[in-house]
Design a protein around this motif. Structure first.
Motif, mmCIF file in Angstrom:
data_model
loop_
_atom_site.group_PDB
_atom_site.id
_atom_site.type_symbol
_atom_site.label_atom_id
_atom_site.label_comp_id
_atom_site.label_asym_id
_atom_site.label_seq_id
_atom_site.Cartn_x
_atom_site.Cartn_y
_atom_site.Cartn_z
ATOM 1 N N LEU A 74 3.922 -9.889 -27.577
ATOM 2 C CA LEU A 74 5.298 -9.727 -27.081
ATOM 3 C C LEU A 74 5.983 -8.538 -27.735
ATOM 4 C CD1 LEU A 74 6.464 -13.454 -26.939
ATOM 5 C CD2 LEU A 74 5.861 -11.965 -25.021
ATOM 6 N N LEU A 75 5.632 -8.253 -28.994
ATOM 7 C CA LEU A 75 6.212 -7.093 -29.669
ATOM 8 C C LEU A 75 5.826 -5.800 -28.961
ATOM 9 C CD1 LEU A 75 7.684 -5.703 -32.015
ATOM 10 C CD2 LEU A 75 5.531 -5.831 -33.309
ATOM 11 N N PHE A 76 4.558 -5.646 -28.640
ATOM 12 C CA PHE A 76 4.122 -4.423 -27.956
ATOM 13 C C PHE A 76 4.659 -4.367 -26.531
ATOM 14 C CE2 PHE A 76 0.705 -4.470 -31.217
ATOM 15 C CZ PHE A 76 0.935 -3.219 -31.735
ATOM 16 N N ILE A 77 4.755 -5.519 -25.872
ATOM 17 C CA ILE A 77 5.355 -5.523 -24.536
ATOM 18 C C ILE A 77 6.808 -5.075 -24.605
ATOM 19 C CG2 ILE A 77 6.050 -7.026 -22.624
ATOM 20 C CD1 ILE A 77 3.531 -8.651 -23.102
ATOM 21 N N LEU A 78 7.520 -5.573 -25.613
ATOM 22 C CA LEU A 78 8.920 -5.173 -25.779
ATOM 23 C C LEU A 78 9.033 -3.679 -26.057
ATOM 24 C CD1 LEU A 78 11.904 -5.961 -26.027
ATOM 25 C CD2 LEU A 78 11.487 -6.451 -28.448
ATOM 26 N N LEU A 79 8.124 -3.144 -26.870
ATOM 27 C CA LEU A 79 8.157 -1.706 -27.148
ATOM 28 C C LEU A 79 7.907 -0.894 -25.881
ATOM 29 C CD1 LEU A 79 6.234 -1.502 -30.556
ATOM 30 C CD2 LEU A 79 8.691 -1.248 -30.162
ATOM 31 N N ASP A 80 7.033 -1.380 -25.020
ATOM 32 C CA ASP A 80 6.737 -0.650 -23.784
ATOM 33 C C ASP A 80 7.857 -0.778 -22.768
ATOM 34 O OD1 ASP A 80 4.207 0.273 -24.599
ATOM 35 O OD2 ASP A 80 3.352 -1.693 -24.220
ATOM 36 N N VAL A 81 8.593 -1.889 -22.791
ATOM 37 C CA VAL A 81 9.712 -2.071 -21.859
ATOM 38 C C VAL A 81 10.993 -1.457 -22.414
ATOM 39 C CG1 VAL A 81 11.011 -3.838 -20.573
ATOM 40 C CG2 VAL A 81 8.604 -4.171 -21.013
ATOM 41 N N LEU A 82 10.948 -1.031 -23.681
ATOM 42 C CA LEU A 82 12.155 -0.567 -24.363
ATOM 43 C C LEU A 82 12.869 0.580 -23.644
ATOM 44 C CD1 LEU A 82 13.704 -1.358 -26.861
ATOM 45 C CD2 LEU A 82 12.459 0.384 -28.148
ATOM 46 N N PRO A 83 12.186 1.597 -23.106
ATOM 47 C CA PRO A 83 12.929 2.669 -22.424
ATOM 48 C C PRO A 83 13.828 2.164 -21.300
ATOM 49 C CG PRO A 83 10.675 3.357 -22.804
ATOM 50 C CD PRO A 83 10.750 1.916 -23.176
ATOM 51 N N VAL A 84 13.306 1.254 -20.470
ATOM 52 C CA VAL A 84 14.109 0.737 -19.362
ATOM 53 C C VAL A 84 15.260 -0.115 -19.896
ATOM 54 C CG1 VAL A 84 14.039 -0.631 -17.246
ATOM 55 C CG2 VAL A 84 12.101 0.806 -17.864
ATOM 56 N N LEU A 85 14.979 -0.930 -20.921
ATOM 57 C CA LEU A 85 16.040 -1.763 -21.481
ATOM 58 C C LEU A 85 17.138 -0.918 -22.115
ATOM 59 C CD1 LEU A 85 13.952 -4.642 -23.139
ATOM 60 C CD2 LEU A 85 15.196 -4.695 -20.986
ATOM 61 N N VAL A 86 16.745 0.115 -22.869
ATOM 62 C CA VAL A 86 17.745 0.987 -23.494
ATOM 63 C C VAL A 86 18.583 1.675 -22.438
ATOM 64 C CG1 VAL A 86 18.022 3.091 -24.869
ATOM 65 C CG2 VAL A 86 16.426 1.315 -25.598
ATOM 66 N N LYS A 87 17.949 2.079 -21.346
ATOM 67 C CA LYS A 87 18.674 2.799 -20.308
ATOM 68 C C LYS A 87 19.684 1.898 -19.609
ATOM 69 C CE LYS A 87 19.899 5.600 -17.051
ATOM 70 N NZ LYS A 87 20.923 6.612 -17.358
ATOM 71 N N TYR A 88 19.262 0.725 -19.190
ATOM 72 C CA TYR A 88 20.119 -0.106 -18.345
ATOM 73 C C TYR A 88 20.982 -1.086 -19.123
ATOM 74 C CZ TYR A 88 17.718 1.797 -14.342
ATOM 75 O OH TYR A 88 17.223 2.655 -13.402
ATOM 76 N N LEU A 89 20.685 -1.312 -20.402
ATOM 77 C CA LEU A 89 21.569 -2.141 -21.205
ATOM 78 C C LEU A 89 22.728 -1.347 -21.806
ATOM 79 C CD1 LEU A 89 19.077 -4.478 -23.118
ATOM 80 C CD2 LEU A 89 20.479 -5.007 -21.120
ATOM 81 N N SER A 90 22.601 -0.024 -21.791
ATOM 82 C CA SER A 90 23.683 0.815 -22.320
ATOM 83 C C SER A 90 24.852 0.937 -21.351
ATOM 84 C CB SER A 90 23.139 2.211 -22.647
ATOM 85 O OG SER A 90 22.602 2.823 -21.491
ATOM 86 N N GLY A 91 24.683 0.463 -20.132
ATOM 87 C CA GLY A 91 25.784 0.504 -19.168
ATOM 88 C C GLY A 91 25.921 1.857 -18.506
ATOM 89 N N GLU A 92 26.997 1.989 -17.719
ATOM 90 C CA GLU A 92 27.253 3.217 -16.969
ATOM 91 C C GLU A 92 28.002 4.200 -17.865
ATOM 92 O OE1 GLU A 92 28.354 4.138 -12.290
ATOM 93 O OE2 GLU A 92 29.065 2.314 -13.275
#
Length: 485
Positions: free
Chosen positions: A384-402
């Motif tokens: 799950l740690l490596f999965i989270l690291l791989d999903v991190l770019p999308v999460l950082v982008k869309y969790l930061s808001g508009e």
């Protein structure tokens, strides 16, 4: 409208005197229209560039290698638009670093996968590693690229998150196998050792030393475990068993006869020790009972063939000894042949167990996890740690808001759509006007050709009438001359 009137007048003038000049006029109108559009577009671009330079304080691109700019390029942002909001540069620079880090992790994962698949470290593994890194880098760049009107694009957002999750799962598995490599290899080695031992046990059990020519196959043995041999000691074992049985029966008979003869011989010996004197001659001689017992012993030996049986028993014992020696030698040869066959099968099985493959590693990891809850939890935490690291770019982008950049990008996009629509409608009206002008020119040309044809017909008719009248007048003059004469 001025262009359209000018084209119309040019077309009318051409229809009056120059019939072939209509395409030239149309080309001038198109060139003039294209020039106007180009000038308008150039002016708009220049104005936008000038405004950007004024707002950014006439910012110039550095001549050297700009690391921050290269990282921001991995996020798909427009540097010209980003110059208007300098305070968001660091955010997109960090996001580009996250995208690059994810691609590096993916490259390391593919390197481990390729080396495990090949069974060794090779330069061949660099090719899929580089391709996979570039693919993941480009895919993550597409996933985090800012999109206009992002609030209304929930479907694409969920799709991107799903793609990132699946990609993270694929990337994480080789890394998990790499972390637990030692335990996996020990487990596989133990399994292979157990498999070799079990195969040896089955081969020994399914290929016993044959005691007869028709030995039944042990239960649970199939062609996989049964070996083939050129010769077996089964026939000699059967012959030896038969000889032993016959020798045992004959030995009983010989022993019985020998015991009986020994009793008779003892009676003979006891009786023949006594001598009697003959009165007439005065000599000593055996008793009649001694002679009778001697005759009885001789008859018993003759009737029961004791000497032949003893000789036959000695021959059978000699034959048994020889067969036992041959059987021992044959049994040793069979055991050696069986041992060689078993070792050959074991060598073939070991040859199949070369390097540990990826599927074998995954299976071994699952077996280790199923028997140990602590290890199971640890494996899934790492995964799950490596999965989270791989999903991190999308999460950082869309969790930061508009952000302000997203608002500006949306405005630019909407403005570009409106401008493009207006340009398309303007081009459509211009094309329709040009078609109408060309159609009028063609109609004028048709009318001109029709008028010319009618005028030529009238001229021809008049000329024919004149010629007819001249011919009539000439004929009348000829007739008058003839009558005068």
């Amino acid at each position: 409208m001025t262009d359209f009137l000018t084209n119309d007048e040019t077309a009318s003038g051409t229809a009056n005197g120059q019939g072939a000049a209509s395409p030239v006029a149309d080309g001038r109108a198109t060139a003039r229209t294209t020039g106007t559009t180009s000038a308008r577009t150039t002016g708009t671009t220049s104005a936008r560039t000038t405004g950007a330079e004024t707002l950014a304080g006439s910012t110039r691109r550095p001549s050297g290698f700009d690391t921050a700019r290269r990282l921001r390029s991995l996020t798909g942002v427009d540097e010209e638009l980003l110059t208007r909001i300098k305070f968001e540069r660091s955010k997109y620079t960090a996001l580009g670093g996250v995208v690059l880090g994810t691609s590096v992790i993916a490259a390391f994962s593919m390197w481990n996968f390729a080396t495990q698949a090949l069974g060794k470290v090779s330069y061949v593994a660099l090719l899929p590693t580089v391709i996979w890194m570039l693919f993941v880098l480009n895919l993550d760049r597409w996933l985090v690229t800012p999109q206009p009107n992002a609030r209304r694009r929930v479907g694409p957002l969920l799709t991107r998150l799903l793609i990132a999750l699946m990609l993270g799962t694929v990337i994480a598995e080789p890394l998990v196998l790499r972390i637990f490599q030692t335990a996996i290899e020990e487990h596989v080695a133990d399994e292979r050792t157990d498999a070799i031992d079990q195969l040896r046990t089955n081969l020994v059990r399914c290929n016993p030393v044959p005691s007869t020519t028709q030995t039944a196959t042990p239960k649970g043995c199939d062609r996989t475990y049964v070996l083939s041999f050129g010769a077996t000691p089964g026939e000699q074992a059967e012959e030896l068993a038969a000889l032993r049985s016959d020798a045992a029966a004959l030995q009983k008979r010989v022993d019985r006869d020998t015991t009986r003869l020994e009793g008779i011989d003892s009676e003979v010996l006891d009786e023949c020790r006594r001598l009697i004197r003959i009165a007439a001659t005065g000599l000593l001689q055996r008793t009649s009972e001694c002679l009778r017992l001697r005759e009885k012993a001789h008859d018993y030996r003759t009737t029961h063939r004791t000497r032949d049986n003893e000789e036959r028993l000695a021959g059978m014992n000699s034959r048994i000894s020889k067969i036992e020696a041959d059987l021992t030698s044959s049994r040793g040869a069979f055991l050696k042949s069986r041992a060689d066959g078993i070792e050959q099968r074991l060598d073939d099985e070991r040859a199949k167990q070369k390097e540990i493959g990826v599927l074998e590693r995954i299976r071994a990891l699952d077996e280790l996890a199923s028997g140990n809850p602590v290890l199971f939890a640890g494996i899934w935490l790492v995964r799950l740690l490596f999965i989270l690291l791989d999903v991190l770019p999308v999460l950082v982008k869309y969790l930061s808001g508009e952000t302000a950049y997203d608002h500006m990008l949306t405005g630019e996009s909407n403005s570009a759509v409106k401008i493009h629509g207006e340009e398309v409608r303007l081009a459509e009206r211009r094309a329709v006007a040009n078609l109408e002008i060309a159609q009028d020119a063609i109609e004028q040309e048709i009318r001109r050709h029709r008028a010319e044809s009618e005028a030529a017909y009238r001229e021809h008719t008049a000329a024919m009438n004149i010629r007819v009248r001249q011919a009539v007048n000439a004929l009348e003059d000829e007739i008058r001359r003839s009558s005068t004469v």
